[in-house]
Design a protein around this motif. Sequence first.
Motif, short mmCIF file in Angstrom:
data_model
loop_
_atom_site.label_atom_id
_atom_site.label_comp_id
_atom_site.label_asym_id
_atom_site.label_seq_id
_atom_site.Cartn_x
_atom_site.Cartn_y
_atom_site.Cartn_z
N LEU A 18 33.73 38.48 36.06
CA LEU A 18 33.51 37.37 36.99
C LEU A 18 32.17 37.50 37.70
CD1 LEU A 18 34.62 34.85 38.46
CD2 LEU A 18 35.61 36.41 40.14
N VAL A 19 31.85 38.70 38.16
CA VAL A 19 30.56 38.93 38.83
C VAL A 19 29.41 38.68 37.86
CG1 VAL A 19 29.09 40.71 39.88
CG2 VAL A 19 31.48 40.52 40.55
N GLY A 20 29.56 39.13 36.60
CA GLY A 20 28.52 38.90 35.60
C GLY A 20 28.32 37.42 35.30
N GLU A 21 29.42 36.67 35.24
CA GLU A 21 29.32 35.22 35.00
C GLU A 21 28.65 34.54 36.20
OE1 GLU A 21 30.02 33.37 32.33
OE2 GLU A 21 30.74 35.06 31.15
N LEU A 22 29.05 34.92 37.41
CA LEU A 22 28.45 34.32 38.60
C LEU A 22 26.96 34.66 38.70
CD1 LEU A 22 31.28 34.91 41.24
CD2 LEU A 22 30.64 32.75 40.14
N LEU A 23 26.61 35.88 38.34
CA LEU A 23 25.20 36.26 38.35
C LEU A 23 24.42 35.47 37.30
CD1 LEU A 23 23.06 38.10 39.59
CD2 LEU A 23 23.69 39.83 37.92
N GLY A 24 25.03 35.24 36.15
CA GLY A 24 24.40 34.42 35.13
C GLY A 24 24.15 33.00 35.61
N VAL A 25 25.12 32.43 36.30
CA VAL A 25 24.96 31.08 36.86
C VAL A 25 23.87 31.08 37.92
CG1 VAL A 25 26.10 29.30 38.24
CG2 VAL A 25 27.30 30.33 36.30
N ALA A 26 23.84 32.13 38.75
CA ALA A 26 22.86 32.20 39.85
C ALA A 26 21.43 32.27 39.33
CB ALA A 26 23.16 33.41 40.74
N VAL A 27 21.22 32.96 38.21
CA VAL A 27 19.86 33.07 37.68
C VAL A 27 19.56 32.00 36.63
CG1 VAL A 27 19.66 35.55 38.16
CG2 VAL A 27 20.48 34.79 35.93
#
Length: 140
Positions: A18-27
Amino acid sequence: MVIYGVAALAACLLIGTLVGELLGVAVGVDANVGGVGFAMILLVLVTHWLRQKGRFPEVTEQGVLFWSAMYIPIVIAMASSQNVVAAVTGGPMAILAGLGALLAGGALVPVLARIGEPAEPLPPLTPVAETAAADEKQGA
Protein backbone atom coordinates in the motif's frame (compact mmCIF):
# COMPACT_ATOMS: atom_id res chain seq x y z
CA MET A 1 1.82 -20.16 17.04
CA VAL A 2 3.46 -20.32 13.64
CA ILE A 3 0.39 -18.81 12.00
CA TYR A 4 0.91 -15.54 13.92
CA GLY A 5 4.34 -15.17 12.34
CA VAL A 6 2.85 -15.76 8.91
CA ALA A 7 0.10 -13.22 9.72
CA ALA A 8 2.72 -10.64 10.77
CA LEU A 9 4.57 -11.17 7.51
CA ALA A 10 1.36 -10.90 5.48
CA ALA A 11 0.29 -7.72 7.27
CA CYS A 12 3.69 -6.14 6.67
CA LEU A 13 3.55 -7.12 3.00
CA LEU A 14 0.08 -5.60 2.59
CA ILE A 15 1.07 -2.37 4.34
CA GLY A 16 4.34 -2.18 2.36
CA THR A 17 2.49 -2.72 -0.90
CA LEU A 18 0.00 0.00 0.00
CA VAL A 19 2.80 2.43 0.88
CA GLY A 20 4.60 1.55 -2.37
CA GLU A 21 1.44 2.16 -4.41
CA LEU A 22 0.78 5.47 -2.65
CA LEU A 23 4.37 6.54 -3.21
CA GLY A 24 4.02 5.63 -6.88
CA VAL A 25 0.91 7.80 -7.16
CA ALA A 26 2.64 10.64 -5.29
CA VAL A 27 5.58 10.71 -7.72
CA GLY A 28 3.36 10.18 -10.76
CA VAL A 29 4.49 6.67 -11.64
CA ASP A 30 2.00 3.95 -12.48
CA ALA A 31 3.85 1.36 -10.39
CA ASN A 32 4.56 0.15 -6.88
CA VAL A 33 7.63 2.07 -5.72
CA GLY A 34 9.55 0.11 -3.10
CA GLY A 35 6.63 -1.80 -1.61
CA VAL A 36 8.63 -4.96 -0.88
CA GLY A 37 11.41 -2.90 0.69
CA PHE A 38 8.93 -1.06 2.91
CA ALA A 39 7.40 -4.41 3.88
CA MET A 40 10.78 -5.84 4.87
CA ILE A 41 11.73 -2.78 6.90
CA LEU A 42 8.35 -2.83 8.62
CA LEU A 43 8.73 -6.55 9.38
CA VAL A 44 12.14 -5.98 10.95
CA LEU A 45 10.85 -3.07 13.04
CA VAL A 46 7.69 -4.89 14.16
CA THR A 47 9.50 -8.10 15.12
CA HIS A 48 12.18 -6.15 16.98
CA TRP A 49 9.51 -4.20 18.89
CA LEU A 50 7.60 -7.39 19.73
CA ARG A 51 10.81 -9.07 20.97
CA GLN A 52 11.54 -6.09 23.23
CA LYS A 53 8.02 -6.31 24.68
CA GLY A 54 8.35 -10.07 25.18
CA ARG A 55 5.36 -10.71 22.92
CA PHE A 56 7.15 -12.58 20.14
CA PRO A 57 7.42 -16.23 21.17
CA GLU A 58 9.88 -18.50 19.41
CA VAL A 59 7.08 -20.49 17.77
CA THR A 60 5.72 -17.30 16.19
CA GLU A 61 9.23 -16.40 15.07
CA GLN A 62 9.39 -19.75 13.26
CA GLY A 63 6.49 -18.63 11.05
CA VAL A 64 8.36 -15.48 10.07
CA LEU A 65 11.61 -17.39 9.53
CA PHE A 66 9.92 -20.00 7.36
CA TRP A 67 8.42 -17.47 4.99
CA SER A 68 11.46 -15.22 5.02
CA ALA A 69 13.49 -18.20 3.87
CA MET A 70 10.94 -19.08 1.17
CA TYR A 71 9.07 -16.00 0.09
CA ILE A 72 11.11 -12.84 0.48
CA PRO A 73 14.06 -13.97 -1.71
CA ILE A 74 11.64 -15.01 -4.46
CA VAL A 75 9.83 -11.66 -4.37
CA ILE A 76 13.11 -9.76 -4.39
CA ALA A 77 14.35 -11.79 -7.35
CA MET A 78 11.12 -11.09 -9.22
CA ALA A 79 11.22 -7.38 -8.40
CA SER A 80 14.88 -7.05 -9.33
CA SER A 81 14.34 -8.71 -12.71
CA GLN A 82 11.48 -6.30 -13.41
CA ASN A 83 13.69 -3.40 -12.38
CA VAL A 84 16.45 -4.51 -14.77
CA VAL A 85 14.00 -4.77 -17.67
CA ALA A 86 12.59 -1.33 -16.81
CA ALA A 87 16.08 0.14 -16.52
CA VAL A 88 17.22 -1.22 -19.87
CA THR A 89 14.07 -0.04 -21.65
CA GLY A 90 13.86 3.19 -19.64
CA GLY A 91 17.01 4.74 -21.01
CA PRO A 92 20.32 5.97 -19.61
CA MET A 93 18.88 7.89 -16.65
CA ALA A 94 17.37 4.73 -15.17
CA ILE A 95 20.66 2.89 -15.59
CA LEU A 96 22.60 5.78 -13.99
CA ALA A 97 20.16 5.83 -11.05
CA GLY A 98 20.65 2.09 -10.56
CA LEU A 99 24.42 2.40 -10.70
CA GLY A 100 24.29 5.30 -8.24
CA ALA A 101 22.27 3.22 -5.78
CA LEU A 102 24.70 0.32 -6.22
CA LEU A 103 27.73 2.52 -5.54
CA ALA A 104 26.07 4.16 -2.52
CA GLY A 105 25.18 0.76 -1.08
CA GLY A 106 28.70 -0.51 -1.62
CA ALA A 107 30.15 2.59 0.04
CA LEU A 108 27.95 2.03 3.11
CA VAL A 109 29.11 -1.55 3.72
CA PRO A 110 32.20 -0.54 5.77
CA VAL A 111 30.14 2.01 7.71
CA LEU A 112 27.49 -0.56 8.59
CA ALA A 113 30.14 -3.16 9.45
CA ARG A 114 31.44 -0.89 12.23
CA ILE A 115 28.05 -0.64 13.94
CA GLY A 116 27.73 -2.63 17.15
CA GLU A 117 30.19 -4.43 19.33
CA PRO A 118 32.53 -7.09 17.96
CA ALA A 119 31.10 -10.56 18.45
CA GLU A 120 32.84 -13.51 20.03
CA PRO A 121 34.24 -16.04 17.56
CA LEU A 122 32.34 -19.27 17.05
CA PRO A 123 33.40 -22.18 19.26
CA PRO A 124 35.55 -24.89 17.67
CA LEU A 125 33.83 -27.83 16.05
CA THR A 126 33.00 -30.73 18.32
CA PRO A 127 34.80 -34.02 17.63
CA VAL A 128 31.56 -35.50 16.22
CA ALA A 129 31.15 -32.59 13.79
CA GLU A 130 34.81 -32.76 12.80
CA THR A 131 34.48 -36.49 12.07
CA ALA A 132 31.36 -35.89 9.99
CA ALA A 133 33.12 -33.10 8.07
CA ALA A 134 36.11 -35.36 7.40
CA ASP A 135 33.80 -38.15 6.21
CA GLU A 136 32.08 -35.75 3.82
CA LYS A 137 35.43 -34.65 2.35
CA GLN A 138 36.51 -38.26 1.79
CA GLY A 139 33.20 -39.11 0.16
CA ALA A 140 33.30 -36.12 -2.20
